[in-house]
Design a protein around this motif. Sequence first.
Motif, short mmCIF file in Angstrom:
data_model
loop_
_atom_site.label_atom_id
_atom_site.label_comp_id
_atom_site.label_asym_id
_atom_site.label_seq_id
_atom_site.Cartn_x
_atom_site.Cartn_y
_atom_site.Cartn_z
N GLY A 245 -5.01 2.38 -6.83
CA GLY A 245 -6.11 3.10 -6.91
C GLY A 245 -5.82 4.51 -7.38
N LEU A 246 -6.86 5.48 -7.09
CA LEU A 246 -6.67 6.68 -7.48
C LEU A 246 -6.62 7.57 -6.31
CD1 LEU A 246 -9.09 6.36 -10.48
CD2 LEU A 246 -6.60 6.50 -10.62
N MET A 247 -6.22 8.78 -6.14
CA MET A 247 -5.15 9.46 -7.25
C MET A 247 -3.95 9.33 -6.43
SD MET A 247 -6.60 10.71 -9.89
CE MET A 247 -8.19 10.99 -10.45
N SER A 248 -2.85 9.16 -7.02
CA SER A 248 -1.55 8.96 -6.65
C SER A 248 -1.11 9.94 -5.30
CB SER A 248 -0.36 8.96 -7.73
OG SER A 248 -0.42 7.86 -8.70
N ASN A 249 -1.35 11.22 -6.09
CA ASN A 249 -0.89 12.48 -5.00
C ASN A 249 -1.90 12.72 -4.15
OD1 ASN A 249 -2.50 12.86 -7.35
ND2 ASN A 249 -2.34 15.05 -6.85
N ALA A 250 -3.06 11.79 -3.96
CA ALA A 250 -4.14 12.21 -2.80
C ALA A 250 -4.30 11.15 -1.86
CB ALA A 250 -5.34 12.94 -3.51
N CYS A 251 -5.53 10.22 -2.10
CA CYS A 251 -5.76 9.27 -1.43
C CYS A 251 -4.83 8.11 -1.38
CB CYS A 251 -7.34 8.84 -1.57
SG CYS A 251 -8.42 10.37 -1.42
N VAL A 252 -4.39 8.05 -2.24
CA VAL A 252 -3.25 6.59 -2.37
C VAL A 252 -2.18 6.82 -1.47
CG1 VAL A 252 -1.81 5.39 -3.84
CG2 VAL A 252 -4.18 5.71 -4.77
N GLN A 253 -1.37 7.93 -1.67
CA GLN A 253 -0.07 8.28 -0.78
C GLN A 253 -0.69 8.37 0.50
OE1 GLN A 253 0.84 11.15 0.94
NE2 GLN A 253 -0.87 12.59 0.12
N SER A 254 -1.95 9.13 0.77
CA SER A 254 -2.14 9.17 2.16
C SER A 254 -2.78 7.96 2.92
CB SER A 254 -3.74 10.16 2.22
OG SER A 254 -4.01 10.41 3.34
N THR A 255 -3.19 7.06 2.04
CA THR A 255 -3.43 5.60 2.52
C THR A 255 -2.24 4.95 3.01
OG1 THR A 255 -5.77 5.72 1.92
CG2 THR A 255 -4.87 3.63 2.23
N CYS A 256 -1.22 4.91 2.20
CA CYS A 256 0.17 4.37 2.12
C CYS A 256 0.47 4.92 3.53
CB CYS A 256 1.09 4.53 1.30
SG CYS A 256 0.35 3.55 -0.26
N LYS A 257 0.56 6.20 3.73
CA LYS A 257 1.16 6.91 4.97
C LYS A 257 0.35 6.30 6.14
CE LYS A 257 3.08 10.99 2.74
NZ LYS A 257 3.10 12.32 2.66
N GLY A 258 -1.12 6.55 6.05
CA GLY A 258 -2.03 5.74 7.10
C GLY A 258 -1.52 4.56 7.65
#
Length: 154
Positions: A95-108
């Motif tokens: 998905g979008l954006m790598s530096n925002a919701c994507v990385q935050s969801t992975c960390k979640g």
Amino acid sequence: MQTALLVVDIQTGTLAPLIGKEAFLKHVNELIDHFHKENLPVVFIKKVGYGELSKSLHRKANDPVVTKVQMNSFKAPEFQSVVTEHSLGNFVVVGLMSNACVQSTCKGALAENFPVTLIEDAHDSLIKPMRNSWNKKLKALGVTTMTTKEYLEK
């Protein structure tokens, strides 16, 4: 525990300014098609204020759609309900954006001790170097990273 594909914020407002969206969408849709074929859940996530889900996505009528206000999808009560209802315990993120919701969801996912795989070529950002930067950062934190091709061939 089932594996689910999380399709994060591929919406009219996030996709419009993206450069190179054709290759990105091709990878995302290949993964969506694979999950549908395997009868595995595909969860579409959309962030308030960024428009509707892109019509380019291969979404089926019964695929859950979760609306969130925070970057981390795991913080959305509606998402937690989907996780429980479908007995989800392993996540593949695109998905979008790598530096925002994507990385935050992975960390979640990591914070809740769920295994998570980030598809290296199926997430993107307006700032192109962000994708590779987050692939490296998230891998160092314990996220599994692989390309669309690698995932589909495993």
